[in-house]
Scaffold this motif. Structure first.
Motif, PDB file in Angstrom:
ATOM      1  N   ASN A   1     -25.270   9.140   3.214  1.00  0.00           N
ATOM      2  CA  ASN A   1     -26.306   8.348   3.474  1.00  0.00           C
ATOM      3  C   ASN A   1     -27.311   8.816   4.408  1.00  0.00           C
ATOM      4  O   ASN A   1     -28.674   8.594   4.549  1.00  0.00           O
ATOM      5  N   TYR A   2     -27.109   9.669   5.343  1.00  0.00           N
ATOM      6  CA  TYR A   2     -27.854  10.365   6.320  1.00  0.00           C
ATOM      7  C   TYR A   2     -28.751  11.235   5.457  1.00  0.00           C
ATOM      8  O   TYR A   2     -29.966  11.336   5.708  1.00  0.00           O
ATOM      9  N   LYS A   3     -28.155  12.120   4.600  1.00  0.00           N
ATOM     10  CA  LYS A   3     -28.983  13.140   3.825  1.00  0.00           C
ATOM     11  C   LYS A   3     -29.916  12.109   2.763  1.00  0.00           C
ATOM     12  O   LYS A   3     -31.183  12.642   2.663  1.00  0.00           O
ATOM     13  N   GLN A   4     -29.461  11.196   2.020  1.00  0.00           N
ATOM     14  CA  GLN A   4     -30.332  10.331   1.527  1.00  0.00           C
ATOM     15  C   GLN A   4     -31.465   9.498   2.231  1.00  0.00           C
ATOM     16  O   GLN A   4     -32.538   9.883   1.874  1.00  0.00           O
ATOM     17  N   GLY A   5     -31.021   9.310   3.329  1.00  0.00           N
ATOM     18  CA  GLY A   5     -32.192   8.803   4.257  1.00  0.00           C
ATOM     19  C   GLY A   5     -33.291  10.047   4.593  1.00  0.00           C
ATOM     20  O   GLY A   5     -34.595   9.700   4.603  1.00  0.00           O
ATOM     21  N   GLU A   6     -32.930  11.045   4.925  1.00  0.00           N
ATOM     22  CA  GLU A   6     -33.795  12.413   5.217  1.00  0.00           C
ATOM     23  C   GLU A   6     -34.606  12.389   3.965  1.00  0.00           C
ATOM     24  O   GLU A   6     -35.703  12.728   4.025  1.00  0.00           O
ATOM     25  N   LEU A   7     -33.734  12.588   2.659  1.00  0.00           N
ATOM     26  CA  LEU A   7     -34.634  12.779   1.484  1.00  0.00           C
ATOM     27  C   LEU A   7     -35.711  11.725   1.422  1.00  0.00           C
ATOM     28  O   LEU A   7     -36.834  12.000   0.949  1.00  0.00           O
ATOM     29  N   ASP A   8     -35.382  10.528   1.638  1.00  0.00           N
ATOM     30  CA  ASP A   8     -36.258   9.418   1.310  1.00  0.00           C
ATOM     31  C   ASP A   8     -37.449   9.614   2.171  1.00  0.00           C
ATOM     32  O   ASP A   8     -38.597   9.221   1.873  1.00  0.00           O
TER      33      ASP A   8
END
Length: 192
Positions: free
Chosen positions: A91-98
């Motif tokens: 979730n953290y990495k997906q947030g950063e990617l987003d």
């Protein structure tokens, strides 16, 4: 540590695959737990020895069944804990990617707006240049009219209009407060 979009995309895909594998393992354990059964074989006769053996076997099967359930529960808890941690990282990495993708998108939009503004201004200049040329040609037509019309009137021996000037405006572009305005500019037919 700053990561690029391709690096984050690769990492997110790997994390998603790990999460999926862990979810499948958890679901498999849950299925195993729900399928755990104890087979009970009733004694063929009711002799005290047969009943004692029946209770002894059932106690052994029950203990074995309970140990299987507890082992499955322990494995499930371990996977659940790992899964929660992995999902948090995902979730953290997906947030950063987003965030990076949104930033890239808005940078592209901004670049498109700036280049579009330059294109619009260039096109407006071409329109205004063409309008200036058209106005000059109309002025030349008016000058010819002013020069030739008296001769035509004399020739026909009555007042004559060899050109009827109905067009009074030409297209013209102006900058507005937040936009470009394409409107009409009055033609000065009295200009010499």
């Amino acid at each position: 540590m700053s990561q690029t979009i391709p690096e984050l995309q690769t990492e997110v895909r790997a994390l998603q695959a790990e999460v999926t594998t862990m979810q499948e393992s958890r679901d498999k354990l849950r299925s195993q737990r729900s399928e755990c059964r104890v087979t009970v074989s009733f004694p063929k006769n009711n002799t005290p020895e047969a009943i004692a053996e029946f209770h002894q076997q059932n106690a052994a099967f029950g203990e074995q069944w309970l140990q299987q359930i507890q082992e499955i529960d322990r494995e499930t808890q371990i996977i659940e804990k790992q899964l929660q941690q992995k999902e948090a990282v995902l979730n953290y990495k997906q947030g950063e990617l987003d965030k990076l993708l949104a930033g890239k998108h808005w940078q592209e939009v901004e670049n498109h707006v700036h280049s579009g503004e330059k294109l619009l201004q260039a096109q407006a200049r071409r329109i205004n240049q063409a309008a200036a040329q058209l106005e000059a040609e109309i002025q030349a037509l008016k000058a010819l009219y002013d020069k030739l019309n008296p001769s035509y009137s004399e020739w026909f021996q009555q007042p004559t209009e060899i050109v009827d000037f109905l067009a009074k405006t030409i297209p013209y572009a102006w900058p507005g407060s937040n936009s470009l305005i394409l409107g009409n500019k009055e033609i000065d037919l009295d200009k010499k």
